[in-house]
Write a protein that holds these residues in place. Structure first.
Motif, short mmCIF file in Angstrom:
data_model
loop_
_atom_site.label_atom_id
_atom_site.label_comp_id
_atom_site.label_asym_id
_atom_site.label_seq_id
_atom_site.Cartn_x
_atom_site.Cartn_y
_atom_site.Cartn_z
N GLU A 1 20.14 -62.90 3.84
CA GLU A 1 21.45 -62.38 3.47
C GLU A 1 22.46 -63.50 3.22
O GLU A 1 23.20 -63.48 2.22
CB GLU A 1 21.98 -61.45 4.57
N LEU A 2 22.50 -64.48 4.11
CA LEU A 2 23.52 -65.54 4.04
C LEU A 2 23.09 -66.71 3.17
O LEU A 2 23.94 -67.47 2.70
CB LEU A 2 23.85 -66.03 5.45
N ARG A 3 21.79 -66.91 3.00
CA ARG A 3 21.24 -68.00 2.19
C ARG A 3 21.85 -69.36 2.56
O ARG A 3 22.43 -70.06 1.72
CB ARG A 3 21.40 -67.73 0.70
N PRO A 4 21.71 -69.76 3.83
CA PRO A 4 22.23 -71.07 4.23
C PRO A 4 21.36 -72.21 3.72
O PRO A 4 20.14 -72.05 3.57
CB PRO A 4 22.17 -71.00 5.77
N GLU A 5 22.00 -73.33 3.48
CA GLU A 5 21.25 -74.54 3.14
C GLU A 5 20.89 -75.32 4.41
O GLU A 5 19.91 -76.06 4.43
CB GLU A 5 22.08 -75.42 2.21
N VAL A 6 21.72 -75.17 5.44
CA VAL A 6 21.50 -75.88 6.70
C VAL A 6 21.44 -74.86 7.83
O VAL A 6 22.28 -73.96 7.91
CB VAL A 6 22.62 -76.90 6.98
N VAL A 7 20.44 -75.02 8.71
CA VAL A 7 20.31 -74.15 9.88
C VAL A 7 20.16 -75.04 11.12
O VAL A 7 19.39 -76.00 11.12
CB VAL A 7 19.09 -73.21 9.76
N TYR A 8 20.92 -74.69 12.16
CA TYR A 8 20.82 -75.35 13.46
C TYR A 8 20.21 -74.35 14.44
O TYR A 8 20.62 -73.19 14.49
CB TYR A 8 22.19 -75.79 13.96
#
Length: 221
Positions: free
Chosen positions: A96-103
């Motif tokens: 849904e959010l399509r992040p490029e960076v995930v922590y």
């Protein structure tokens, strides 16, 4: 760009990367927090959980976050949840959010919930099916990462350092929002300990303050 901080519990996100969250926000990135669990009523009264989530919202607003997302899996009982259910739920948020960076939490943390969330995030962020995640990092959580077993593959060895000199004070203020979770010094989750770790990580790379991470995967295109 979009950034997602996956946290097993409210306050993990500030302990692990509150400074980096503020830095991302200051750079114009949309920072989302995904809280995977909700305390079970047998251990955490509903009014106490509601209070913690109010503290979460206050801290998130202070750091300039773009949104908070809740999955409401049982804490501290992620060991009773099938791994694929956890991974599928996190994957839906990633899609849904399509992040490029995930922590994400570190896999070797003492808390079993952190271990489960790490593994599920790893599955959810696999580089297949047009996954948006280009960078996946693990953060350290004081009172969990620092108390992990010293044996095997559990020791946190940072490979990425992000300077937060200009954002350390904001991180500490965000942690102050968590009145139910902050402890008195010299507890690991006290404000002096949080600052001391940031100074130590900064000193490692010759800056005043930093947060440290372990890089799981980076896709360069």
């Amino acid at each position: 760009m979009n950034v997602v901080v996956v946290a097993a519990h409210a306050d993990d996100e500030v302990l692990g990367c509150g400074g980096v969250m503020a830095r991302h926000a200051a750079q114009g990135d949309a920072v989302h927090v995904l809280i995977v669990t909700r305390g079970i009523p047998e251990i955490f009264p509903p009014d106490h959980v509601d209070l913690i989530f109010r503290e979460l919202r206050a801290a998130h607003a202070l750091l300039g976050g773009a949104g908070i997302h809740f999955l409401d899996f049982p804490s501290p009982r992620l060991d009773t949840v099938a791994g694929y259910l956890l991974a599928d739920a996190i994957k839906r948020v990633v899609q849904e959010l399509r992040p490029e960076v995930v922590y994400a939490p570190y896999q070797g943390d003492l808390h079993g919930d952190h271990q489960a969330v790490y593994q599920a995030t790893l599955v959810a962020a696999r580089p297949i099916d047009d996954c948006s995640v280009r960078r996946l990092l693990c953060y350290e959580t004081l009172s969990e990462t620092d108390w992990a077993s010293p044996f095997g593959n559990n020791t946190f060895t940072p490979t990425v350092f992000v300077e937060i000199t200009d954002f350390l004070e904001l991180k500490l203020k965000a942690m102050e929002c968590y009145r139910t979770q902050t402890k008195a010094a010299p507890h690991s989750r006290s404000l002096p300990s949080i600052e001391a770790l940031a100074r130590l990580r900064g000193g490692t790379v010759s800056v005043s303050a930093a947060e440290a991470f372990m890089l799981v995967r980076e896709v360069v295109r």
